[in-house]
Write a protein that holds these residues in place. Structure first.
Motif, PDB file in Angstrom:
ATOM      1  N   UNK A  52       1.020  -1.117  -0.142  1.00 60.44           N
ATOM      2  CA  UNK A  52       0.022   0.125   0.014  1.00 60.44           C
ATOM      3  C   UNK A  52       0.865   1.239   0.165  1.00 60.44           C
ATOM      4  N   UNK A  53       0.846   2.050  -0.973  1.00 62.54           N
ATOM      5  CA  UNK A  53       1.491   3.442  -0.872  1.00 62.54           C
ATOM      6  C   UNK A  53       0.768   4.314   0.145  1.00 62.54           C
ATOM      7  N   UNK A  54       1.235   4.347   1.365  1.00 59.68           N
ATOM      8  CA  UNK A  54       0.489   5.095   2.280  1.00 59.68           C
ATOM      9  C   UNK A  54       0.378   6.390   2.118  1.00 59.68           C
ATOM     10  N   UNK A  55       1.493   7.005   1.760  1.00 61.43           N
ATOM     11  CA  UNK A  55       1.789   8.375   1.744  1.00 61.43           C
ATOM     12  C   UNK A  55       2.973   8.901   0.831  1.00 61.43           C
ATOM     13  N   UNK A  56       2.864  10.064   0.461  1.00 58.39           N
ATOM     14  CA  UNK A  56       3.947  10.583  -0.393  1.00 58.39           C
ATOM     15  C   UNK A  56       4.474  11.932   0.399  1.00 58.39           C
ATOM     16  N   UNK A  57       5.801  11.938   0.384  1.00 61.49           N
ATOM     17  CA  UNK A  57       6.546  13.063   0.746  1.00 61.49           C
ATOM     18  C   UNK A  57       7.048  13.923  -0.548  1.00 61.49           C
ATOM     19  N   UNK A  58       6.815  15.063  -0.477  1.00 59.60           N
ATOM     20  CA  UNK A  58       7.292  15.840  -1.702  1.00 59.60           C
ATOM     21  C   UNK A  58       8.130  17.122  -1.134  1.00 59.60           C
ATOM     22  N   UNK A  59       9.137  17.277  -1.855  1.00 59.97           N
ATOM     23  CA  UNK A  59      10.035  18.364  -1.360  1.00 59.97           C
ATOM     24  C   UNK A  59      10.739  19.076  -2.611  1.00 59.97           C
ATOM     25  N   UNK A  60      11.015  20.439  -2.556  1.00 66.78           N
ATOM     26  CA  UNK A  60      11.523  21.152  -3.629  1.00 66.78           C
ATOM     27  C   UNK A  60      13.067  20.603  -3.798  1.00 66.78           C
ATOM     28  N   UNK A  61      13.510  20.401  -5.305  1.00 68.22           N
ATOM     29  CA  UNK A  61      14.836  20.013  -5.379  1.00 68.22           C
ATOM     30  C   UNK A  61      15.920  20.876  -4.891  1.00 68.22           C
ATOM     31  N   UNK A  62      15.659  22.382  -5.032  1.00 71.41           N
ATOM     32  CA  UNK A  62      16.451  23.519  -4.772  1.00 71.41           C
ATOM     33  C   UNK A  62      16.361  23.638  -3.160  1.00 71.41           C
ATOM     34  N   UNK A  81      19.634  17.412  -9.607  1.00 74.78           N
ATOM     35  CA  UNK A  81      19.350  17.854  -8.191  1.00 74.78           C
ATOM     36  C   UNK A  81      18.297  16.905  -7.643  1.00 74.78           C
ATOM     37  N   UNK A  82      17.441  16.194  -8.392  1.00 76.97           N
ATOM     38  CA  UNK A  82      16.522  15.187  -7.972  1.00 76.97           C
ATOM     39  C   UNK A  82      17.212  13.865  -7.382  1.00 76.97           C
ATOM     40  N   UNK A  83      18.116  13.308  -8.426  1.00 78.19           N
ATOM     41  CA  UNK A  83      18.832  12.329  -7.915  1.00 78.19           C
ATOM     42  C   UNK A  83      19.643  12.445  -6.890  1.00 78.19           C
ATOM     43  N   UNK A  84      20.123  13.748  -6.584  1.00 77.12           N
ATOM     44  CA  UNK A  84      20.847  13.711  -5.347  1.00 77.12           C
ATOM     45  C   UNK A  84      19.981  13.746  -4.308  1.00 77.12           C
ATOM     46  N   UNK A  85      18.827  14.398  -4.527  1.00 78.04           N
ATOM     47  CA  UNK A  85      17.778  14.606  -3.293  1.00 78.04           C
ATOM     48  C   UNK A  85      17.335  13.203  -3.018  1.00 78.04           C
ATOM     49  N   UNK A  86      16.889  12.253  -4.178  1.00 70.10           N
ATOM     50  CA  UNK A  86      16.658  10.851  -3.819  1.00 70.10           C
ATOM     51  C   UNK A  86      17.969   9.990  -2.982  1.00 70.10           C
ATOM     52  N   UNK A  87      19.030  10.117  -3.428  1.00 74.85           N
ATOM     53  CA  UNK A  87      20.126   9.592  -2.808  1.00 74.85           C
ATOM     54  C   UNK A  87      20.559   9.948  -1.250  1.00 74.85           C
ATOM     55  N   UNK A  88      20.150  11.301  -0.928  1.00 74.72           N
ATOM     56  CA  UNK A  88      20.245  11.644   0.265  1.00 74.72           C
ATOM     57  C   UNK A  88      19.036  11.155   1.269  1.00 74.72           C
ATOM     58  N   UNK A  89      17.809  11.126   0.783  1.00 75.41           N
ATOM     59  CA  UNK A  89      16.874  10.340   1.327  1.00 75.41           C
ATOM     60  C   UNK A  89      17.139   8.922   1.557  1.00 75.41           C
ATOM     61  N   UNK A 120      23.554   9.808 -13.443  1.00 72.73           N
ATOM     62  CA  UNK A 120      23.068  10.742 -12.481  1.00 72.73           C
ATOM     63  C   UNK A 120      24.081  10.921 -11.294  1.00 72.73           C
ATOM     64  N   UNK A 121      24.506  12.086 -10.830  1.00 68.64           N
ATOM     65  CA  UNK A 121      25.219  12.270  -9.790  1.00 68.64           C
ATOM     66  C   UNK A 121      24.742  11.582  -8.423  1.00 68.64           C
ATOM     67  N   UNK A 122      23.484  11.287  -8.366  1.00 74.55           N
ATOM     68  CA  UNK A 122      22.830  10.733  -7.297  1.00 74.55           C
ATOM     69  C   UNK A 122      23.471   9.150  -7.140  1.00 74.55           C
ATOM     70  N   UNK A 123      23.738   8.680  -8.447  1.00 74.68           N
ATOM     71  CA  UNK A 123      24.264   7.319  -8.249  1.00 74.68           C
ATOM     72  C   UNK A 123      25.817   7.353  -7.809  1.00 74.68           C
TER      73      UNK A 123
END
Lengths: 91, 350
Positions: free
Chosen positions: B50-60, B95-103, B123-126
């Motif tokens: 179940x996808x119970x929730x989504x957390x959204x955050x600005x890339x900058x 930026x999104x890849x980095x954000x995903x990586x940090x999370x 992607x620099x996140x990788x």
């Protein structure tokens, strides 16, 4: 790109916002910028204040070009040595 | 429903359907249920998750203050009590890849939960966070969303069922750089000799462990006397003359331009613009000197801090531009700079 310049023997400073990318990719001289859409500016401030901010960042960058570094290094504003300040003031 | 696994999805402002670049500064917020690509993901996952929730955050927002932003995101994720977390897919968005990586790193270290995502290998996140998540390999753009979601759902299903995830090659995710001990039929010595014989016979062979390439560059010697130095400016922020005469692309730039600064004290907003498609252009278009700082450089030149500013500056767009191409631009530029006896470069990026 800065790495290729350094490979050719030209010291280069990378002014950028996302410092971790630059460090990991291996830029040797890095100066943290203000923000992604305005790395050397701050909208909302007066033109004079923005130019002053720009001057500070660029002075830090020029400092970085004069520093001996061993690997990826973040050049911070406070790393300006007193002697260098005197040198520049004298000009 | 008891037994259903809880999934929390992390998205940026765009895929979270809040807005584009103008909303890149938004702090994190949580929404119930799936949002955007989460809807397709939920459909692909069926009933067991179940996808119970989504957390959204600005890339900058997250990239400009990770020390405070990541804990804020984690607070929202924790509140949803996930069994597994999904980030992105971010494709080639840096930026999104980095954000995903940090999370992914925070979830992995603080909650000890598996994380699944999707990115383009460059992607620099990788580069920075590959070991903290199973990132399925995607193409460079969101055109590959359906395929990415399908591949992610497959790995998610296996993880929540406690099944073993196979090698990157088998499962289609990007190598995480983690080593796992496995039993092999042949001893190491036999395998090594077998490889050597293949090499001697010039037969194809596969290495068991690719040697890591630490591509560090020895720093160039510093400038000794800045007052005598010639400095050049380069930008990857896409600042070009208003008509973009060289047609530099707003993404995946294929070339760079060189533009004359002779006699100019600053870049006037009426004559220059940014063509970089990866950041909000408003501030750069209002005042291009915020990205290519000609005005301040002229002041420092006049003050004698350095001797002369090189009369050309070079511009390209860093948005999704391949590493190989960018390196080639710089190698070419270096040839010109050396001939012009330029002593140092300041390169600005957004």
């Amino acid at each position: 790109m800065v790495k290729q310049l350094e490979k050719a023997g030209i010291p280069a400073v990378h002014i950028c916002t996302i410092v971790p990318i630059s460090m990991t990719v291996g830029a040797n001289r890095i100066v943290p910028a203000v923000a992604i859409p305005h790395p050397l500016g701050r909208p909302g401030e007066s033109v004079e204040e923005e130019v002053e901010l720009r001057l500070q960042l660029l002075r830090t960058a020029l400092d970085g070009l004069q520093q001996e570094v061993e690997g990826p290094t973040v050049i911070e504003r406070e790393t300006r040595t007193p002697e260098r300040k005197v040198l520049n003031a004298a000009k | 429903m008891p037994g259903k696994k809880r999934l929390v999805h992390y998205l940026n402002q765009f895929f979270g359907q809040i807005g584009g670049e103008e909303e890149a500064d938004i702090p994190p917020r949580a929404k119930t249920g799936p949002v955007g690509p989460g809807v397709a993901l939920q459909a692909a996952l069926g009933d067991s998750v179940d996808i119970v929730g989504t957390v959204i955050c600005g890339d900058n927002y997250i990239n400009e203050r990770p020390g405070t932003a990541v804990p804020e995101v984690m607070k929202q994720i924790r509140a949803l009590s996930p069994d597994i977390v999904v980030v992105g897919p971010a494709f080639n968005a840096g930026r999104y890849g980095l954000a995903c990586g940090m999370v992914a790193k925070a979830v992995s270290e603080e909650l000890n939960l598996p994380v699944v995502g999707g990115m383009f290998p460059e992607n620099p996140g990788i580069e920075l966070y590959r070991q903290y998540l199973y990132a399925v390999e995607t193409g460079g753009s969101a055109a590959g969303m359906r395929k990415a979601v399908g591949a992610m759902a497959e790995i998610i299903r296996r993880l929540v069922n406690g099944e073993e995830i196979g090698t990157p090659e088998e499962e289609g995710y990007i190598p995480r750089g983690l080593r796992k001990n496995v039993w092999h039929q042949q001893r190491g010595a036999e395998r090594a000799v077998g490889m050597l014989l293949k090499k001697i016979r010039q037969e194809p062979l596969a290495t068991e462990y690719p040697m890591p390439r630490y591509d560090r560059v020895t720093p160039a010697p510093p400038i000794q006397d800045m007052s005598q130095a010639k400095i050049a400016l380069i930008t990857t922020g896409g600042i070009v003359p208003s008509e973009n005469p060289d047609r530099i692309e707003s993404s995946s730039a294929s070339h760079y331009g060189r533009y004359n600064l002779y006699g100019m004290d600053r870049l006037p907003a009426e004559e220059f613009q940014t063509v970089h498609g990866g950041y909000d252009p408003t501030y750069a278009n209002q005042d291009p000197n915020r990205v290519l700082p000609l005005d301040a450089m002229r002041i420092l030149e006049r003050d004698g801090v350095f001797q002369r500013l090189y009369h050309y500056y070079f511009a390209t767009v860093g948005n999704g531009t391949s590493v190989a191409k960018a390196a080639r631009f710089a190698t070419d530029i270096a040839v010109e700079l050396k001939e012009a006896k330029v002593d140092g470069v300041i390169l600005t990026s957004t």
